[in-house]
Design an enzyme around this catalytic site. Structure first.
Site, PDB file in Angstrom:
ATOM      1  N   HIS A   1      33.029  26.840   3.311  1.00  0.00           N
ATOM      2  CA  HIS A   1      33.127  26.274   1.909  1.00  0.00           C
ATOM      3  C   HIS A   1      32.981  24.664   2.077  1.00  0.00           C
ATOM      4  O   HIS A   1      33.670  23.936   2.854  1.00  0.00           O
ATOM      5  CB  HIS A   1      34.595  26.594   1.120  1.00  0.00           C
ATOM      6  CG  HIS A   1      34.630  28.071   1.007  1.00  0.00           C
ATOM      7  ND1 HIS A   1      34.720  28.241  -0.406  1.00  0.00           N
ATOM      8  CD2 HIS A   1      34.582  29.028   1.931  1.00  0.00           C
ATOM      9  CE1 HIS A   1      34.862  29.714  -0.273  1.00  0.00           C
ATOM     10  NE2 HIS A   1      34.915  30.151   0.824  1.00  0.00           N
TER      11      HIS A   1
ATOM     12  N   CYS B   1      33.492  22.492  -0.064  1.00  0.00           N
ATOM     13  CA  CYS B   1      34.537  21.610  -0.801  1.00  0.00           C
ATOM     14  C   CYS B   1      35.709  21.553   0.051  1.00  0.00           C
ATOM     15  O   CYS B   1      36.645  20.830   0.148  1.00  0.00           O
ATOM     16  CB  CYS B   1      35.178  22.454  -2.008  1.00  0.00           C
ATOM     17  SG  CYS B   1      35.660  24.147  -1.740  1.00  0.00           S
TER      18      CYS B   1
ATOM     19  N   GLN C   1      35.829  33.315  -3.640  1.00  0.00           N
ATOM     20  CA  GLN C   1      35.301  34.222  -2.577  1.00  0.00           C
ATOM     21  C   GLN C   1      35.968  35.644  -2.948  1.00  0.00           C
ATOM     22  O   GLN C   1      35.346  36.781  -2.871  1.00  0.00           O
ATOM     23  CB  GLN C   1      35.570  33.553  -1.269  1.00  0.00           C
ATOM     24  CG  GLN C   1      34.918  34.568  -0.070  1.00  0.00           C
ATOM     25  CD  GLN C   1      35.128  34.104   1.157  1.00  0.00           C
ATOM     26  OE1 GLN C   1      35.010  32.800   1.342  1.00  0.00           O
ATOM     27  NE2 GLN C   1      35.129  34.981   2.329  1.00  0.00           N
TER      28      GLN C   1
ATOM     29  N   CYS D   1      31.192  27.160  -5.468  1.00  0.00           N
ATOM     30  CA  CYS D   1      32.487  27.502  -5.573  1.00  0.00           C
ATOM     31  C   CYS D   1      32.935  27.042  -7.174  1.00  0.00           C
ATOM     32  O   CYS D   1      32.444  25.891  -7.505  1.00  0.00           O
ATOM     33  CB  CYS D   1      33.550  26.609  -4.638  1.00  0.00           C
ATOM     34  SG  CYS D   1      34.523  25.155  -5.273  1.00  0.00           S
ATOM     35  N   GLU D   2      33.686  27.768  -7.925  1.00  0.00           N
ATOM     36  CA  GLU D   2      33.974  27.354  -9.267  1.00  0.00           C
ATOM     37  C   GLU D   2      34.804  26.139  -9.599  1.00  0.00           C
ATOM     38  O   GLU D   2      35.155  25.725 -10.749  1.00  0.00           O
ATOM     39  CB  GLU D   2      34.521  28.649 -10.169  1.00  0.00           C
ATOM     40  CG  GLU D   2      35.707  29.193  -9.698  1.00  0.00           C
ATOM     41  CD  GLU D   2      36.154  30.576 -10.211  1.00  0.00           C
ATOM     42  OE1 GLU D   2      35.189  31.374 -10.811  1.00  0.00           O
ATOM     43  OE2 GLU D   2      37.272  30.847 -10.612  1.00  0.00           O
ATOM     44  N   HIS D   3      35.601  25.916  -8.311  1.00  0.00           N
ATOM     45  CA  HIS D   3      36.634  24.675  -8.482  1.00  0.00           C
ATOM     46  C   HIS D   3      35.782  23.404  -8.363  1.00  0.00           C
ATOM     47  O   HIS D   3      36.184  22.484  -8.862  1.00  0.00           O
ATOM     48  CB  HIS D   3      37.899  24.945  -7.480  1.00  0.00           C
ATOM     49  CG  HIS D   3      38.600  26.260  -7.991  1.00  0.00           C
ATOM     50  ND1 HIS D   3      39.011  26.934  -6.755  1.00  0.00           N
ATOM     51  CD2 HIS D   3      39.040  26.718  -9.024  1.00  0.00           C
ATOM     52  CE1 HIS D   3      39.551  28.054  -7.314  1.00  0.00           C
ATOM     53  NE2 HIS D   3      39.605  28.036  -8.606  1.00  0.00           N
ATOM     54  N   HIS D   4      34.892  23.274  -7.656  1.00  0.00           N
ATOM     55  CA  HIS D   4      34.386  21.791  -7.084  1.00  0.00           C
ATOM     56  C   HIS D   4      32.889  22.029  -7.304  1.00  0.00           C
ATOM     57  O   HIS D   4      32.100  20.911  -7.366  1.00  0.00           O
ATOM     58  CB  HIS D   4      34.774  21.641  -5.772  1.00  0.00           C
ATOM     59  CG  HIS D   4      36.127  21.647  -5.508  1.00  0.00           C
ATOM     60  ND1 HIS D   4      36.903  22.825  -4.822  1.00  0.00           N
ATOM     61  CD2 HIS D   4      37.021  20.681  -5.587  1.00  0.00           C
ATOM     62  CE1 HIS D   4      37.908  22.441  -4.566  1.00  0.00           C
ATOM     63  NE2 HIS D   4      38.105  21.175  -5.300  1.00  0.00           N
TER      64      HIS D   4
END
Ligand SMILES: [Zn+2]
Length: 179
Positions: free
Chosen positions: A140, A142, A112, A71-74
């Site tokens: 996920h 995260c 996703q 995941c590109e956020h976490h």
């Protein structure tokens, strides 16, 4: 990247000199490189000309393609399955190539929703199909390991192109085969 990981470990208050951690920055950098190897791949190279003439115009479906992404956020993993279908328009693509296309987009920093769209558009571009459908279900880390800590939160996304979008019968056939 190795130096960056060393800094992160130090900031955690850990001792980089202790036995178990000595080579961790190097190993972590190598692992991260592997998990994001999709950046080094191109669609042409992945498909490698594996297109074959066919007069089949029935749905081709590949189910349960394992998927490991970040995941590109976490920068935490999300793990799941992709189901990919298309209706050929004069040619078919080698089945293993579909899994490799999924992998190429999964092995990047992703969300996703975008990944689902990128895979559908890539299959469309490669095959020139009458339509493409992609469903992805993933868990996920995260969401499961931090924040809300919802252990069973599974996310489902879909992308329909061409006849999968315009023809409800095609879309329903695909969804019923997937579920
Ligand atoms: Zn996340």
């Amino acid at each position: 990247m190795e130096n960056a990981y060393a800094k992160i470990i130090e900031r955690l208050g850990e001792d980089l000199e202790r036995e178990g951690l000595k080579d961790t920055p190097k190993r972590a950098a190598k692992a991260m490189q592997f998990l994001t190897r999709g950046y080094q791949q191109s669609l042409e190279e992945v498909v490698n000309g594996a297109l074959f003439p066919s007069d089949n115009s029935e749905m081709v479906l590949v189910k349960n393609i394992e998927l490991y992404s970040m995941c590109e956020h976490h920068l935490l993993p999300f793990i799941g399955k992709a189901h990919v279908a298309y209706i050929p328009n004069g040619q078919v693509v080698g089945l293993s190539k579909i899994a490799r296309i999924v992998d190429m987009f999964a092995r990047r920093l992703q969300i996703q929703e975008n990944m689902t769209k990128q895979i559908a558009e890539a299959i469309q571009e490669v095959t020139g199909a009458q339509g493409v459908g992609v469903v992805i279900e993933a868990k996920h880390m995260c969401m499961m390991m931090r924040g809300v800590e919802k252990q069973n939160g599974e996310m489902k996304t879909s992308m329909m192109l061409g006849t999968f979008r315009s023809n409800p019968a095609t879309r329903n056939e695909f969804l019923s085969l997937v579920n």
